[in-house]
Scaffold this motif. Structure first.
Motif, short mmCIF file in Angstrom:
data_model
loop_
_atom_site.label_atom_id
_atom_site.label_comp_id
_atom_site.label_asym_id
_atom_site.label_seq_id
_atom_site.Cartn_x
_atom_site.Cartn_y
_atom_site.Cartn_z
N LEU A 182 41.38 13.06 107.27
CA LEU A 182 42.55 13.68 107.87
C LEU A 182 43.73 13.70 106.90
O LEU A 182 44.51 14.66 106.89
N GLU A 183 43.86 12.66 106.10
CA GLU A 183 44.93 12.59 105.11
C GLU A 183 44.76 13.68 104.05
O GLU A 183 45.74 14.32 103.64
N ASN A 184 43.53 13.93 103.64
CA ASN A 184 43.27 14.88 102.56
C ASN A 184 43.15 16.32 103.01
O ASN A 184 43.35 17.25 102.23
N TYR A 185 42.83 16.52 104.30
CA TYR A 185 42.56 17.88 104.77
C TYR A 185 43.49 18.32 105.89
O TYR A 185 43.09 19.06 106.78
N GLY A 186 44.73 17.88 105.86
CA GLY A 186 45.74 18.44 106.76
C GLY A 186 46.16 17.57 107.91
O GLY A 186 47.34 17.38 108.16
#
Length: 335
Positions: A182-186
């Motif tokens: 979730l941090e890396n993909y929005g």
């Protein structure tokens, strides 16, 4: 003559026991809406009677916690094994700076219980899918996002099951890797627009995150370290809110209904001996009596529906790392 009477008594006893078992089976099927084919009914009843005997024996001998029937009582071990969906990877401690909460200098309340907090969404049911890791990750993020912004609302576990390439959908995962995804993909999308539909290991869907607006983002996450440390977990629970963790689930745990769960077989030396993700939402202590000492416990949220345990929750012994629960606590902060 005496032998004849003895044989007759045995026959009568068996008949009475069989009638009682049949009545229990019919009552169970009605209560839990179980509809089996004639052929399947025989095996399902056998599973149920086996659990019935185990429940009776346990409740006769154990005064700290009780077992009872639920939707799992007629299932096979293969079916319940699907629910053990945690696959924790090697622990990676993030190096970013963070506040250090003094444990011995800060007074801790004797009791915390987030179950009625407005930021905690209702208990859900992961179904026949090893997605407990997604529910643990989302529960903590939902709470922290609500705590930070005041915006209360569900986030989507299904998006993680469908889209998270760091984990394995219904085949298991790690809640910290879900936060990394979730941090890396929005970020996480709204749970109403992307509802949970997974029911079996075959229902991992096609990722549809592109058509949904992000509702919450991950700002920071980390492990509660050093571990296992019950007092430190209590401190983080006070400051951060609900904390995901991983536990080892024994067969007896499936039929928990009340009391403070403990099992000698669940004191394990291997910290990686875990297979299910849950969320610690509080703690307390059962007062001592003239016949028993005080029992400290964690209040823990499960993802097996409100029909399991105590409204979807369970108590488990605190301070002894029961089932490894104090080895895998982590926290997340919304951006």
């Amino acid at each position: 003559m005496k032998l004849y009477l003895a044989i007759l008594l045995v026959i009568v006893a068996v008949a009475v026991a069989s009638k009682e078992e049949e009545d229990l089976w019919k009552s169970y099927k009605k209560k839990f809406n179980k509809n089996h084919s004639s052929k399947e009914d025989v095996n399902r009843k056998r599973n149920f009677i086996k659990r019935q005997k185990a429940i009776e024996a346990h409740n006769r001998d154990n005064k700290e916690w009780k077992m009872g029937h639920n939707k799992f009582s007629d299932m096979t071990e293969e079916e319940t094994n699907v629910l053990r969906g945690t696959k924790m990877v090697k622990r990676r401690v993030k190096s970013a700076s963070e506040p250090i909460y003094p444990v011995n200098e800060r007074p801790l309340p004797t009791y915390i219980d987030y179950r009625s907090n407005r930021c905690l969404q209702p208990v859900e049911d992961q179904g026949e899918c090893g997605s407990c890791w997604a529910f643990a990750a989302i529960t903590a993020l939902e709470f922290n996002h609500c705590k930070k912004t005041g915006a209360r609302g569900p986030l989507s576990e299904q998006m993680l099951v469908d889209c998270d390439t760091y984990n394995f959908g219904c085949n298991g995962g790690d809640f910290t890797q879900a936060w990394q995804y979730l941090e890396n993909y929005g970020g996480a999308v709204n749970g109403t627009s992307y509802p949970y539909v997974s029911g079996t290991t075959q229902t991992n869907g096609t990722c549809k995150s592109g058509s949904n607006a992000v509702a919450a983002r991950v700002g920071y996450y980390n492990w509660v370290i050093p571990y296992p440390n019950a007092t430190l977990i209590m401190s983080y629970l006070q400051m951060e809110g609900p904390l995901p963790s991983a536990i080892k689930v024994l067969d007896s745990f499936f039929y928990y209904t009340s009391g403070v769960y403990s099992d000698p077989a669940c004191i394990v030396s291997d910290e990686y001996d875990v297979n299910h993700a849950v969320v610690i939402v509080g703690y307390g202590t059962v007062p001592s009596t003239t016949t028993s000492p005080a029992i400290p416990y964690w209040i823990v949220r499960n993802s097996w529906s409100t029909g399991w345990g105590n409204g979807g929750y369970f108590f488990i012994r605190r301070g002894v790392n029961m089932c490894n629960i104090e080895s895998w606590t982590a926290f997340v902060r919304a951006a």
